[in-house]
Write a protein that holds these residues in place. Sequence first.
Motif, short mmCIF file in Angstrom:
data_model
loop_
_atom_site.label_atom_id
_atom_site.label_comp_id
_atom_site.label_asym_id
_atom_site.label_seq_id
_atom_site.Cartn_x
_atom_site.Cartn_y
_atom_site.Cartn_z
N PHE A 69 12.20 -19.02 6.19
CA PHE A 69 12.51 -17.76 6.91
C PHE A 69 13.26 -17.55 8.13
CE2 PHE A 69 11.09 -14.01 9.17
CZ PHE A 69 11.57 -12.95 8.42
N GLU A 70 12.79 -18.48 9.11
CA GLU A 70 13.58 -18.47 10.51
C GLU A 70 14.89 -18.93 10.16
OE1 GLU A 70 13.16 -20.71 14.65
OE2 GLU A 70 11.13 -20.18 13.39
N VAL B 209 16.97 -15.86 8.67
CA VAL B 209 17.06 -14.55 9.73
C VAL B 209 18.00 -15.02 10.91
CG1 VAL B 209 15.58 -13.29 11.36
CG2 VAL B 209 14.74 -13.75 9.09
N ARG B 210 17.63 -16.28 11.35
CA ARG B 210 18.53 -16.58 12.60
C ARG B 210 19.83 -17.14 12.33
NH1 ARG B 210 14.85 -17.84 17.33
NH2 ARG B 210 12.96 -16.78 16.84
#
Length: 104
Positions: A21-22, A25-26
Amino acid sequence: MSGVMLIMNWDVKEGKDSDYFEFIVREWATQTNRLGLRMIGLWLSIYSRDDEEPRIRAEALTDDVDTMRRILRSPEWSRMQDRLMDYVENYTQKVVYTDGDWKL
């Protein structure tokens, strides 16, 4: 709007949910956009008739096939795909033409 769509499917590797997820998103969303892919959707299927099908689907557009080819052949795309593979499995992708008559 007509164009060319990249459809990607995958599953998140077990135990990698938070890191995945990180990363998405990033890094992944930002970098794919920077390369020229217009992300139009990223879906998680919580129900599937077939447990063999990947649960994540992402779709992105370009205006023409030459742009899509340039992106998919670029070293930057290869690096992002390599990073994505750290977090996912059962990855597939296909490129299709769209006449712009699809709905979200």
